[in-house]
Write a protein that holds these residues in place. Structure first.
Motif, PDB file in Angstrom:
ATOM      1  N   ILE A  48       0.879  -1.174   0.000  1.00 41.62           N
ATOM      2  CA  ILE A  48       0.000   0.000   0.000  1.00 41.62           C
ATOM      3  C   ILE A  48       0.917   1.224   0.000  1.00 41.62           C
ATOM      4  O   ILE A  48       1.181   1.818   1.049  1.00 41.62           O
ATOM      5  N   GLY A  49       1.441   1.561  -1.160  1.00 42.91           N
ATOM      6  CA  GLY A  49       2.343   2.711  -1.275  1.00 42.91           C
ATOM      7  C   GLY A  49       3.502   2.614  -0.294  1.00 42.91           C
ATOM      8  O   GLY A  49       4.118   1.567  -0.132  1.00 42.91           O
ATOM      9  N   ASP A  50       3.792   3.742   0.360  1.00 43.22           N
ATOM     10  CA  ASP A  50       4.855   3.764   1.370  1.00 43.22           C
ATOM     11  C   ASP A  50       4.351   3.343   2.747  1.00 43.22           C
ATOM     12  O   ASP A  50       5.136   3.179   3.669  1.00 43.22           O
TER      13      ASP A  50
END
Length: 90
Positions: A48-50
């Motif tokens: 989930i992204g960063d």
């Protein structure tokens, strides 16, 4: 259930605990297989992204890389703990 096959409360409790332990064990093995196939060492894989990232890391010691002893130490300690848990449950 017939009268002879009724489970006592203790039997149901032990069955539920065993079932939960089996599900956790299977989920653990499935996630380990997934990690070995999907992740690579050192490289971060974004989920989930960063916010959520996974990196494949191998634990070379025992619990939390403590390195308290050899593999045999952890094996025998685990077996001893399992025996104690089974005795306490029964």
């Amino acid at each position: 259930w017939s009268e002879n096959l009724r489970w006592s409360t203790a039997n149901r409790y032990l069955f539920n605990i065993s079932l939960i332990a089996a599900v956790v064990f299977i989920a653990d093995q499935i996630t380990k297989i997934w990690a070995l196939k999907a992740l690579s060492p050192v490289t971060k894989t974004s989920i989930i992204g960063d916010l959520v990232q996974f990196t494949l890391i191998f634990n070379e010691g025992g619990a939390f890389s403590t390195k308290l002893g050899s593999t045999y130490f952890y094996t025998f300690a685990s077996i001893a703990v399992m025996i104690i848990v089974v005795i306490v449950l029964y």
